[in-house]
Design a protein around this motif. Structure first.
Motif, PDB file in Angstrom:
ATOM      1  N   GLY A 134     -35.229  52.809 -37.092  1.00 19.47           N
ATOM      2  CA  GLY A 134     -35.373  51.990 -38.285  1.00 19.47           C
ATOM      3  C   GLY A 134     -35.706  50.548 -37.980  1.00 19.47           C
ATOM      4  N   LEU A 135     -36.250  49.872 -38.970  1.00 20.21           N
ATOM      5  CA  LEU A 135     -36.473  48.433 -38.877  1.00 20.21           C
ATOM      6  C   LEU A 135     -35.120  47.723 -38.994  1.00 20.21           C
ATOM      7  CD1 LEU A 135     -39.626  48.171 -41.180  1.00 20.21           C
ATOM      8  CD2 LEU A 135     -39.551  48.333 -38.676  1.00 20.21           C
ATOM      9  N   PRO A 136     -34.974  46.550 -38.387  1.00 20.56           N
ATOM     10  CA  PRO A 136     -33.661  45.886 -38.375  1.00 20.56           C
ATOM     11  C   PRO A 136     -33.219  45.422 -39.763  1.00 20.56           C
ATOM     12  CG  PRO A 136     -35.352  44.478 -37.420  1.00 20.56           C
ATOM     13  CD  PRO A 136     -35.985  45.820 -37.603  1.00 20.56           C
ATOM     14  N   ALA A 137     -31.935  45.536 -40.023  1.00 20.40           N
ATOM     15  CA  ALA A 137     -31.379  45.145 -41.315  1.00 20.40           C
ATOM     16  C   ALA A 137     -31.523  43.653 -41.576  1.00 20.40           C
ATOM     17  CB  ALA A 137     -29.908  45.549 -41.388  1.00 20.40           C
ATOM     18  N   ASP A 138     -31.607  42.860 -40.515  1.00 22.25           N
ATOM     19  CA  ASP A 138     -31.737  41.416 -40.668  1.00 22.25           C
ATOM     20  C   ASP A 138     -33.150  40.935 -40.327  1.00 22.25           C
ATOM     21  OD1 ASP A 138     -31.689  41.961 -37.985  1.00 22.25           O
ATOM     22  OD2 ASP A 138     -30.255  40.378 -37.454  1.00 22.25           O
ATOM     23  N   GLY A 139     -34.127  41.841 -40.416  1.00 24.50           N
ATOM     24  CA  GLY A 139     -35.479  41.530 -39.993  1.00 24.50           C
ATOM     25  C   GLY A 139     -36.397  41.046 -41.099  1.00 24.50           C
ATOM     26  N   ALA A 140     -37.668  40.881 -40.719  1.00 21.77           N
ATOM     27  CA  ALA A 140     -38.671  40.315 -41.621  1.00 21.77           C
ATOM     28  C   ALA A 140     -38.997  41.244 -42.784  1.00 21.77           C
ATOM     29  CB  ALA A 140     -39.940  39.992 -40.825  1.00 21.77           C
ATOM     30  N   PHE A 141     -39.016  42.562 -42.534  1.00 19.66           N
ATOM     31  CA  PHE A 141     -39.360  43.474 -43.620  1.00 19.66           C
ATOM     32  C   PHE A 141     -38.267  43.518 -44.684  1.00 19.66           C
ATOM     33  CE2 PHE A 141     -43.068  45.374 -41.611  1.00 19.66           C
ATOM     34  CZ  PHE A 141     -43.817  45.685 -42.733  1.00 19.66           C
ATOM     35  N   ARG A 142     -37.027  43.582 -44.277  1.00 20.79           N
ATOM     36  CA  ARG A 142     -35.939  43.567 -45.271  1.00 20.79           C
ATOM     37  C   ARG A 142     -35.969  42.259 -46.066  1.00 20.79           C
ATOM     38  NH1 ARG A 142     -31.349  46.985 -44.326  1.00 20.79           N
ATOM     39  NH2 ARG A 142     -32.101  48.806 -43.198  1.00 20.79           N
ATOM     40  N   ALA A 143     -36.230  41.158 -45.353  1.00 19.17           N
ATOM     41  CA  ALA A 143     -36.280  39.862 -46.032  1.00 19.17           C
ATOM     42  C   ALA A 143     -37.418  39.818 -47.043  1.00 19.17           C
ATOM     43  CB  ALA A 143     -36.436  38.745 -45.007  1.00 19.17           C
ATOM     44  N   LEU A 144     -38.553  40.420 -46.715  1.00 19.05           N
ATOM     45  CA  LEU A 144     -39.699  40.456 -47.615  1.00 19.05           C
ATOM     46  C   LEU A 144     -39.420  41.324 -48.836  1.00 19.05           C
ATOM     47  CD1 LEU A 144     -42.811  40.083 -48.232  1.00 19.05           C
ATOM     48  CD2 LEU A 144     -43.139  42.184 -46.904  1.00 19.05           C
ATOM     49  N   ILE A 145     -38.993  42.549 -48.590  1.00 18.44           N
ATOM     50  CA  ILE A 145     -38.906  43.539 -49.662  1.00 18.44           C
ATOM     51  C   ILE A 145     -37.669  43.367 -50.531  1.00 18.44           C
ATOM     52  CG2 ILE A 145     -38.648  46.020 -50.089  1.00 18.44           C
ATOM     53  CD1 ILE A 145     -40.473  46.466 -47.648  1.00 18.44           C
ATOM     54  N   GLU A 146     -36.566  42.982 -49.909  1.00 17.21           N
ATOM     55  CA  GLU A 146     -35.325  42.866 -50.676  1.00 17.21           C
ATOM     56  C   GLU A 146     -34.843  41.434 -50.846  1.00 17.21           C
ATOM     57  OE1 GLU A 146     -32.292  45.960 -50.050  1.00 17.21           O
ATOM     58  OE2 GLU A 146     -33.562  46.656 -48.385  1.00 17.21           O
ATOM     59  N   GLY A 147     -35.419  40.506 -50.088  1.00 12.04           N
ATOM     60  CA  GLY A 147     -34.929  39.132 -50.145  1.00 12.04           C
ATOM     61  C   GLY A 147     -35.895  38.112 -50.693  1.00 12.04           C
ATOM     62  N   GLY A 148     -37.111  38.554 -51.033  1.00 10.25           N
ATOM     63  CA  GLY A 148     -38.082  37.631 -51.626  1.00 10.25           C
ATOM     64  C   GLY A 148     -38.711  36.669 -50.640  1.00 10.25           C
ATOM     65  N   ALA A 149     -38.657  36.960 -49.342  1.00 10.69           N
ATOM     66  CA  ALA A 149     -39.250  36.079 -48.339  1.00 10.69           C
ATOM     67  C   ALA A 149     -40.773  36.156 -48.393  1.00 10.69           C
ATOM     68  CB  ALA A 149     -38.748  36.462 -46.949  1.00 10.69           C
ATOM     69  N   ALA A 150     -41.420  35.179 -47.783  1.00 13.45           N
ATOM     70  CA  ALA A 150     -42.872  35.149 -47.728  1.00 13.45           C
ATOM     71  C   ALA A 150     -43.399  36.255 -46.816  1.00 13.45           C
ATOM     72  CB  ALA A 150     -43.342  33.792 -47.214  1.00 13.45           C
ATOM     73  N   TYR A 151     -44.658  36.616 -47.021  1.00  9.13           N
ATOM     74  CA  TYR A 151     -45.302  37.641 -46.196  1.00  9.13           C
ATOM     75  C   TYR A 151     -45.754  36.993 -44.897  1.00  9.13           C
ATOM     76  CZ  TYR A 151     -47.893  41.938 -45.217  1.00  9.13           C
ATOM     77  OH  TYR A 151     -48.332  43.115 -44.658  1.00  9.13           O
ATOM     78  N   ASP A 152     -45.036  37.269 -43.824  1.00 14.40           N
ATOM     79  CA  ASP A 152     -45.312  36.704 -42.501  1.00 14.40           C
ATOM     80  C   ASP A 152     -45.868  37.819 -41.630  1.00 14.40           C
ATOM     81  OD1 ASP A 152     -45.262  35.660 -39.943  1.00 14.40           O
ATOM     82  OD2 ASP A 152     -43.305  34.704 -40.168  1.00 14.40           O
ATOM     83  N   ARG A 153     -47.197  37.964 -41.629  1.00 11.76           N
ATOM     84  CA  ARG A 153     -47.780  39.115 -40.943  1.00 11.76           C
ATOM     85  C   ARG A 153     -47.442  39.183 -39.452  1.00 11.76           C
ATOM     86  NH1 ARG A 153     -51.330  42.332 -38.526  1.00 11.76           N
ATOM     87  NH2 ARG A 153     -52.173  44.058 -39.756  1.00 11.76           N
ATOM     88  N   PRO A 154     -47.531  38.088 -38.703  1.00 13.55           N
ATOM     89  CA  PRO A 154     -47.180  38.194 -37.279  1.00 13.55           C
ATOM     90  C   PRO A 154     -45.746  38.673 -37.054  1.00 13.55           C
ATOM     91  CG  PRO A 154     -48.413  36.183 -37.663  1.00 13.55           C
ATOM     92  CD  PRO A 154     -48.107  36.761 -39.019  1.00 13.55           C
ATOM     93  N   ALA A 155     -44.812  38.185 -37.863  1.00 11.28           N
ATOM     94  CA  ALA A 155     -43.420  38.609 -37.706  1.00 11.28           C
ATOM     95  C   ALA A 155     -43.257  40.078 -38.078  1.00 11.28           C
ATOM     96  CB  ALA A 155     -42.510  37.740 -38.561  1.00 11.28           C
ATOM     97  N   LEU A 156     -43.927  40.506 -39.134  1.00 14.07           N
ATOM     98  CA  LEU A 156     -43.852  41.898 -39.550  1.00 14.07           C
ATOM     99  C   LEU A 156     -44.463  42.818 -38.489  1.00 14.07           C
ATOM    100  CD1 LEU A 156     -44.919  41.407 -43.273  1.00 14.07           C
ATOM    101  CD2 LEU A 156     -42.610  41.852 -42.450  1.00 14.07           C
ATOM    102  N   ALA A 157     -45.616  42.418 -37.968  1.00 13.71           N
ATOM    103  CA  ALA A 157     -46.282  43.231 -36.953  1.00 13.71           C
ATOM    104  C   ALA A 157     -45.416  43.362 -35.707  1.00 13.71           C
ATOM    105  CB  ALA A 157     -47.637  42.613 -36.600  1.00 13.71           C
ATOM    106  N   ALA A 158     -44.798  42.261 -35.299  1.00 14.64           N
ATOM    107  CA  ALA A 158     -43.941  42.294 -34.109  1.00 14.64           C
ATOM    108  C   ALA A 158     -42.743  43.205 -34.341  1.00 14.64           C
ATOM    109  CB  ALA A 158     -43.486  40.882 -33.762  1.00 14.64           C
ATOM    110  N   GLU A 159     -42.206  43.181 -35.540  1.00 17.29           N
ATOM    111  CA  GLU A 159     -41.036  44.006 -35.855  1.00 17.29           C
ATOM    112  C   GLU A 159     -41.381  45.493 -35.814  1.00 17.29           C
ATOM    113  OE1 GLU A 159     -38.246  42.406 -38.798  1.00 17.29           O
ATOM    114  OE2 GLU A 159     -38.611  44.258 -39.921  1.00 17.29           O
ATOM    115  N   VAL A 160     -42.545  45.846 -36.358  1.00 15.54           N
ATOM    116  CA  VAL A 160     -42.966  47.252 -36.355  1.00 15.54           C
ATOM    117  C   VAL A 160     -43.256  47.719 -34.931  1.00 15.54           C
ATOM    118  CG1 VAL A 160     -44.685  48.879 -37.199  1.00 15.54           C
ATOM    119  CG2 VAL A 160     -43.885  47.062 -38.695  1.00 15.54           C
ATOM    120  N   ALA A 161     -43.925  46.883 -34.154  1.00 15.12           N
ATOM    121  CA  ALA A 161     -44.235  47.243 -32.768  1.00 15.12           C
ATOM    122  C   ALA A 161     -42.958  47.438 -31.954  1.00 15.12           C
ATOM    123  CB  ALA A 161     -45.114  46.171 -32.134  1.00 15.12           C
ATOM    124  N   GLU A 162     -41.977  46.584 -32.171  1.00 11.86           N
ATOM    125  CA  GLU A 162     -40.716  46.714 -31.447  1.00 11.86           C
ATOM    126  C   GLU A 162     -39.995  48.005 -31.835  1.00 11.86           C
ATOM    127  OE1 GLU A 162     -37.463  46.354 -29.057  1.00 11.86           O
ATOM    128  OE2 GLU A 162     -39.439  45.412 -28.928  1.00 11.86           O
TER     129      GLU A 162
END
Length: 220
Positions: free
Chosen positions: A133-161
């Protein structure tokens, strides 16, 4: 479509340009990401109503914007008037049968803790399928559930990891299936980085449509 407001770039299930055929979207009010991921059965009737409305508008097939709706694959298919593919996880049995001996598919998911045996069994897949799974404190959770900005490099790094962890923990992985419908924009990068086939909701939707609307061919 879930009731969300985050950006959806090309490649995301919710961007019209993702699809090589016309699409219609209908939002299911109250269907937040967390309610669907956590398996709220109270939303089933609302998804049936949305799918039925789309069919009345001319949709020949249906897909969803959250792979966790795999939990309701058989129920939705039974109640909707046109074919429905709830989750990229439906591809798992076919993907695995196409792989060389000793290889199997693995899943990168939005929330590994919430992905249960039922999600796999509803799709005819092995509940023992490796998943990360993607991390609970990561960029995707922040985007989808926390209203954070779309940070493509951070999202890409999270998926790759996540993919790296999947392969490191399960050396026999021969293909990756992305459960989350927001991950297809990163599928090409994953395939290039790890040298493996990558399947997602877009490959599922293209397959479904290909059968519903067969391609025309020139007559000799």
């Amino acid at each position: 479509m879930l009731d969300t407001a985050f950006p959806r770039p090309p490649g995301d299930v919710g961007h019209p340009a993702t699809w090589p055929f016309p699409v219609r979207f209908r939002t299911v009010a109250g269907a937040t990401a967390r309610r669907v991921v956590d398996g709220d059965d109270g939303l089933l009737d609302a998804f049936v109503a949305a799918g039925t409305a789309l069919a009345r508008e001319g949709a020949v097939g249906l897909a969803t914007s959250c792979g966790f709706l795999a939990r309701h694959q058989r129920a939705l298919a039974a109640r909707l008037p046109v074919p429905v593919a709830t989750s990229s996880l439906l591809q798992l049995p076919l993907v695995e049968r196409c792989l060389p001996a000793g290889r199997r598919a693995g899943v990168v998911t939005y929330d590994a803790a919430a992905l249960t045996d039922r999600h796999f069994s509803e799709c005819g897949a092995d509940p023992a399928t490796p998943r990360v799974g993607l991390p609970a404190d990561g960029a995707f959770r922040a985007l989808i559930e926390g209203g954070a900005a779309y940070d493509r490099p951070a999202l890409a790094a999270e998926v790759a990891e996540a993919a790296r962890r999947l392969l490191a923990g399960h050396p026999g992985i021969g293909a990756i299936v992305l459960e989350c419908t927001n991950l297809p924009p990163f599928a090409r990068d994953l395939a290039a980085a790890f040298g493996l086939p990558v399947h997602d909701v877009v490959t599922l939707g293209r397959w479904l449509h290909a059968g519903l609307v067969p391609a025309p061919y020139a007559q000799s």
